[in-house]
Design an enzyme around this catalytic site. Structure first.
Site, PDB file in Angstrom:
ATOM      1  N   ASP A   1      33.093  43.538   7.598  1.00 28.38           N
ATOM      2  CA  ASP A   1      33.412  42.111   7.440  1.00 28.38           C
ATOM      3  C   ASP A   1      32.176  41.212   7.511  1.00 28.38           C
ATOM      4  OD1 ASP A   1      36.142  42.706   7.181  1.00 28.38           O
ATOM      5  OD2 ASP A   1      36.413  42.673   9.365  1.00 28.38           O
ATOM      6  N   ARG A   2      31.018  41.779   7.154  1.00 25.13           N
ATOM      7  CA  ARG A   2      29.751  41.027   7.116  1.00 25.13           C
ATOM      8  C   ARG A   2      29.323  40.527   8.499  1.00 25.13           C
ATOM      9  NH1 ARG A   2      30.290  43.449   2.961  1.00 25.13           N
ATOM     10  NH2 ARG A   2      29.780  42.668   0.887  1.00 25.13           N
ATOM     11  N   LEU A   3      29.881  41.091   9.557  1.00 25.23           N
ATOM     12  CA  LEU A   3      29.451  40.743  10.904  1.00 25.23           C
ATOM     13  C   LEU A   3      28.340  41.723  11.310  1.00 25.23           C
ATOM     14  CD1 LEU A   3      30.335  38.518  12.906  1.00 25.23           C
ATOM     15  CD2 LEU A   3      31.618  40.279  14.137  1.00 25.23           C
TER      16      LEU A   3
END
Length: 215
Positions: free
Chosen positions: A193-195
């Site tokens: 999730d692009r974290l």
């Protein structure tokens, strides 16, 4: 299958477990070496390739891919023609950025620092270890200068092969290494999730401060 020209639709999620902050070394080099070994184990092509970014005297930024030829506690070393565009840029502005892109592992390492020429003896020793063809090419090429055609380069190579037939090719005076002394070393690991994980080592006195950055 998505249209590769529809760039906004291209996306890939990352499944990495991330960076174990509890086990981080006090200095960045051991972690960089560990990641380099992981890249080798994953059969990543050109694991020592790095994107070198410089700024010309007029402020124009440029980037190119170069091979890192040494990594020690002092910094990262690469070799080039000092009269090339990057060589001239570093003579005017020694601040530099390096980026090691290990895409198959969803990893990259970003280094910022200052570049300085390595001692002449070190440049000559490395030059002597290069394949003879690479030595001839380094002498033949006025790197970054305009050339009318490839045949001009090939003719120059042929002339040099004849000139140095039966003897060693000397290291040109305008060719040598740069040592990049890092001021920051950032380890980037892609996460779901692009974290993403971003861990930065920042030089502070005689040691390093370790910081987590927001993705």
């Amino acid at each position: 299958m998505p249209d590769p020209t529809d760039l906004a639709a291209l996306r890939r999620d990352y499944e990495s477990d991330g960076i174990d902050v509890d086990g981080l070394p006090a200095e960045p080099l051991p972690l960089w070496q560990s990641w380099l070994r992981d890249a080798e184990a994953a059969d990543v092509a050109e694991i020592n390739a790095m994107i070198v970014s410089t700024v010309d005297a007029d402020g124009t930024p440029t980037s190119r891919t170069v091979l890192c030829k040494a990594a020690t506690e002092a910094g990262f070393v690469f070799f080039t023609n000092y009269a090339s565009r990057k060589g001239q840029a570093l003579a005017a502005e020694p601040r530099i950025s390096l980026l090691f892109p290990w895409h198959p592992l969803s990893r990259q390492v970003i280094v910022t620092g200052r570049a300085e020429q390595v001692p002449r003896a070190e440049s000559e020793a490395y030059f002597a270890s290069r394949p003879r063809g690479s030595q001839i090419s380094a002498v033949a090429s006025a790197q970054s200068s305009v050339v009318p055609g490839r045949e001009v380069l090939e003719q120059r190579v042929a002339e040099l092969e004849e000139e140095f037939d039966g003897r060693d090719v000397p290291c040109p005076p305008h060719w040598g290494g740069f040592l990049v002394r890092p001021q920051t070393v950032e380890f980037w690991q892609g996460r779901r999730d692009r974290l993403h994980d971003r861990i930065r080592y920042r030089a502070q006195g005689n040691g390093w401060q370790v910081e987590r950055l927001s993705p």
